[in-house]
Design an enzyme around this catalytic site. Structure first.
Site, short mmCIF file in Angstrom:
data_model
loop_
_atom_site.label_atom_id
_atom_site.label_comp_id
_atom_site.label_asym_id
_atom_site.label_seq_id
_atom_site.Cartn_x
_atom_site.Cartn_y
_atom_site.Cartn_z
N ARG A 142 0.87 -1.19 0.00
CA ARG A 142 0.00 0.00 0.00
C ARG A 142 0.90 1.23 0.00
O ARG A 142 1.32 1.69 1.06
CB ARG A 142 -0.88 0.01 1.25
CG ARG A 142 -1.97 -1.05 1.29
CD ARG A 142 -2.76 -0.91 2.59
NE ARG A 142 -4.05 -1.57 2.55
CZ ARG A 142 -4.30 -2.73 3.17
NH1 ARG A 142 -3.38 -3.35 3.84
NH2 ARG A 142 -5.52 -3.26 3.11
N ARG B 141 0.87 -1.53 -5.24
CA ARG B 141 -0.36 -0.85 -5.63
C ARG B 141 -0.06 0.61 -5.81
O ARG B 141 0.59 1.24 -4.97
CB ARG B 141 -1.41 -1.03 -4.53
CG ARG B 141 -2.71 -0.33 -4.88
CD ARG B 141 -3.80 -0.68 -3.94
NE ARG B 141 -3.65 -0.04 -2.65
CZ ARG B 141 -4.47 -0.23 -1.63
NH1 ARG B 141 -5.47 -1.08 -1.74
NH2 ARG B 141 -4.28 0.39 -0.49
N GLU C 99 -12.52 -4.43 -6.64
CA GLU C 99 -13.11 -3.92 -5.39
C GLU C 99 -14.33 -3.05 -5.63
O GLU C 99 -14.82 -2.41 -4.70
CB GLU C 99 -12.06 -3.22 -4.52
CG GLU C 99 -11.17 -2.23 -5.21
CD GLU C 99 -10.08 -1.67 -4.29
OE1 GLU C 99 -10.05 -1.97 -3.09
OE2 GLU C 99 -9.26 -0.90 -4.80
N ASN D 210 -12.24 -5.66 1.27
CA ASN D 210 -12.69 -4.60 2.19
C ASN D 210 -13.60 -3.63 1.44
O ASN D 210 -14.72 -3.35 1.86
CB ASN D 210 -11.50 -3.83 2.77
CG ASN D 210 -10.46 -4.76 3.37
OD1 ASN D 210 -10.77 -5.89 3.72
ND2 ASN D 210 -9.23 -4.29 3.45
N ARG E 222 -17.40 0.88 5.30
CA ARG E 222 -16.45 0.04 6.03
C ARG E 222 -15.90 0.70 7.29
O ARG E 222 -15.33 0.05 8.13
CB ARG E 222 -15.29 -0.38 5.11
CG ARG E 222 -14.48 0.77 4.58
CD ARG E 222 -13.49 0.33 3.50
NE ARG E 222 -12.19 0.00 4.03
CZ ARG E 222 -11.11 -0.22 3.28
NH1 ARG E 222 -11.20 -0.20 1.96
NH2 ARG E 222 -9.97 -0.50 3.83
N CYS F 123 -6.33 -9.80 -1.59
CA CYS F 123 -5.51 -9.08 -0.62
C CYS F 123 -6.37 -8.38 0.44
O CYS F 123 -5.84 -7.75 1.34
CB CYS F 123 -4.62 -8.06 -1.32
SG CYS F 123 -5.55 -6.86 -2.29
C1 PEP Z 1 -9.43 -3.73 -0.02
O1 PEP Z 1 -10.22 -2.83 -0.29
O2 PEP Z 1 -9.79 -4.89 0.27
C2 PEP Z 1 -7.98 -3.48 -0.01
C3 PEP Z 1 -7.12 -4.47 0.13
O3 PEP Z 1 -7.57 -2.19 -0.10
P1 PEP Z 1 -7.61 -1.12 1.12
O4 PEP Z 1 -8.04 -1.89 2.34
O5 PEP Z 1 -6.26 -0.56 1.23
O6 PEP Z 1 -8.63 -0.17 0.63
MG MG Z 2 -9.45 -1.00 -1.22
#
Ligand code: PEP
Ligand code: MG
Length: 566
Positions: free
Chosen positions: A291, A326, A424, A447, A458, A495
């Site tokens: 990240r 990323r 995502e 996520n 979230r 991930c």
């Molecule tokens: C996700 O969205 O699952 C992800 C891995 O990215 P982040 O949690 O950094 O948004």
């Molecule tokens: Mg994400």
């Protein structure tokens, strides 16, 4: 007495409570006499200065902490803020507490109304900032965060600026009332392997610093007044778990092969080089998600190509295996102090991830160039966040091709990079077949995917009961994405947090997932579960679970088989 919460990071802990911000910060809504105004101003200024000093002396353990620290210090240095506080004391005779609270609240409101892009980027930190200053006004300093023994931190909200002041090596667990399971605090806890339960109503009357409690973040509950027997039983469970962990650890450096010989990659999610070192120790076979935003957030301006090249070079050399980087994923709750976001009604649906990069193309091109150069030294792959259209992927590929040509013409060594798409958004799910034809791999970010499929924020504790990556709609989306990837002959990794949940491993293998990318602490555990899987059996099991249309029905089936892993 047991209180239920939501698991932000799994694990068990028994130990004394450390109430962060205890006693809770009380804001007196009182005015002071004209003669006391100068003293009150001095109190407010001194609290800000002491808070700044406390932060300056912190030694962040991870890139995430460093970024949070810098953002808060910058806000404390802002003359606009000081003026807003001081003028309330001078002109309205507010006491310092009230002035701080009112000034920061008003500033957050004004910022939305003014649509000031510079300040709006900072609005997410304001609640945290007020809390930090008020604590220092009430006498807090670094010693307020010093743990005299390993403890379980209990807080109303795990403020990020408080978090960076704690020596996390002394933390047995975290419990908070507010917050989300994919907040920065949760990511930090997952990375460090510290159990964390959120959404626990703060039981002031039952929890006091120094008293022993039992935190079971595997079962999602905390026992706030355990009996001697319960404490002993929890200690035995922890000892059994430690013994199991020792078993998992013994094999952490081996590849993960299923019972029938399928090799499944287990890689690490990292936020910087510190995490990478930790992940390697835990047996990471590569980095499945770097990240990079935390590195960007910790800088004073966009890091130039050379600075980034040095970072990626160090990471690829240190890892020795694949490094999936990323590209900058800012927007929503993550802002760059030097390029603030414009205020948006719905930032999670706004200019974030690849949308931001395609808008701010100068820094994005620097990142691509640095990555292409690092790829000459090892296996570097580029991963694109928040993709919701094929055109976005195509634009990035054109940019990569152009930068590659330019670097080559200048005689700079570049490597071939695979380009992957994070799945995502629901749009990416429905377009998976088309995206798979145009990229080299997928990585599912559960996520965000869960947040967007279920339409449940979230980061909002109030809807965390809805936010469930085992929701049948999310599972069916994941399955469809893996099938699309395989149909086009590309691998599919995951991930997001679901990849790190041992309850999901069997199901995901049954769906055909090729690689898991998880926080370092979880690597040995996930490898262990993979070693107990039989791919053909898991395929049948996955079909059974996918046929269920209710969350509980699927979970019941999954839990029936849980015994295999515990
Ligand atoms: C996700 O969205 O699952 C992800 C891995 O990215 P982040 O949690 O950094 O948004
Ligand atoms: Mg994400």
């Amino acid at each position: 007495m047991k209180i239920k919460g939501i698991v932000a990071a799994p694990g068990l802990a028994v130990g004394p409570v450390f109430e962060l911000s205890a006693p809770p910060v009380h804001v007196l809504h009182e005015t002071v006499a004209a003669a006391a105004v100068d003293d009150e101003r001095a109190r407010a200024r001194e609290a800000m200065a002491r808070y700044y000093e406390t932060l300056r002396l912190c030694e962040p353990m991870t890139e995430i902490e460093r970024a949070l620290l810098n953002a808060t210090m910058e806000l404390l240095n802002d003359p606009y803020l000081e003026d807003a506080i001081v003028s309330r004391i001078r002109d309205l005779h507010y006491c310092a507490e009230w002035a701080i609270e009112a000034a920061i609240e008003a500033m957050a409101r004004e910022i939305q109304a003014l649509d000031d892009p510079y300040l709006s980027a900072r609005s997410v930190d304001f609640e945290d900032l007020a809390h930090g200053i008020l604590m220092h006004l009430n006498g807090a300093d670094q010693s307020s965060f010093e743990l005299s023994e390993p403890s379980i931190i209990v807080a109303e909200m795990l403020n990020t600026s408080s978090l960076v002041m704690i020596d996390t090596s002394q933390v047995l667990g975290f419990i908070s009332e507010k917050g989300g399971i994919s907040s920065h605090a949760a990511i930090l806890a997952q990375t460090l392997g510290i159990p964390y339960l959120i959404g626990v109503p703060y039981p002031h009357e039952f929890i006091h610093t120094g008293e022993c409690i039992v935190l079971d973040a595997d079962a999602g509950e905390v026992d706030v007044q355990p009996t001697v027997e319960e404490i002993a039983a929890a200690r035995r469970n922890i000892a059994t778990k430690r013994a199991k962990e020792a078993q998992w650890d013994a094999q952490r450096d081996e590849q993960a092969l299923s019972l029938d010989g399928r090799r499944i990659a287990v890689e690490a999610n990292i936020g910087g080089l510190d995490d990478l070192e930790f992940a390697k120790e835990r047996g990471a076979e590569g980095v499945g998600l770097f990240r990079t935003e935390f590195f960007f957030m910790a800088q004073e301006d966009y890091p130039d190509e050379e600075t980034q090249f040095a970072l990626y070079r160090a990471a690829v050399q240190e890892m020795g295996g694949p490094l999936v980087v990323r590209t900058l994923d800012v927007g929503a709750d993550k802002a760059l102090p030097y390029d603030p976001l414009e205020a948006e009604e719905n930032p999670a649906l706004g200019r974030r991830g690849i949308r931001f990069s395609l808008d701010v193309t100068g820094p994005f091109r620097s990142q691509l160039r640095a990555l292409l150069r690092a790829a000459a030294l090892g296996d570097v792959k580029i991963l694109l966040p928040m993709v919701s259209a094929l055109e976005e992927l195509e634009r990035v590929q054109q940019m990569i091709a152009a930068e590659k040509d330019a670097l080559r013409s200048a005689g700079t060594a570049v490597g071939d990079v695979e380009v992957g798409v994070m799945i995502e958004t629901p749009a990416a799910v429905f377009l998976a077949d088309a995206l798979a034809e145009h990229c080299d791999f997928f990585s599912i970010g559960t996520n965000d995917l869960t947040q967007y499929i279920i339409a449940a924020d979230r980061t909002n504790a109030k809807v965390q009961h809805l936010f469930h990556s085992f929701h049948p709609a999310v599972l069916r989306a994941i399955d469809a994405v893996i099938q699309s990837a395989h149909h086009c002959g590309i691998p599919c990794a995951m991930c997001g947090a679901l990849a790190a949940d041992p309850l999901a491993t069997r199901l995901l293998i049954g769906m055909g997932l090729d690689a898991f990318s998880v926080p370092g602490a979880q690597i040995p555990r996930i490898k262990d579960v993979i070693r107990q899987c039989d791919v053909r059996e898991e395929q049948a099991f996955a079909r059974e679970v996918l046929a269920k249309s209710r969350l509980d029905e699927g979970l019941d089936l999954i839990r029936e088989h849980e015994g295999r892993w515990t």
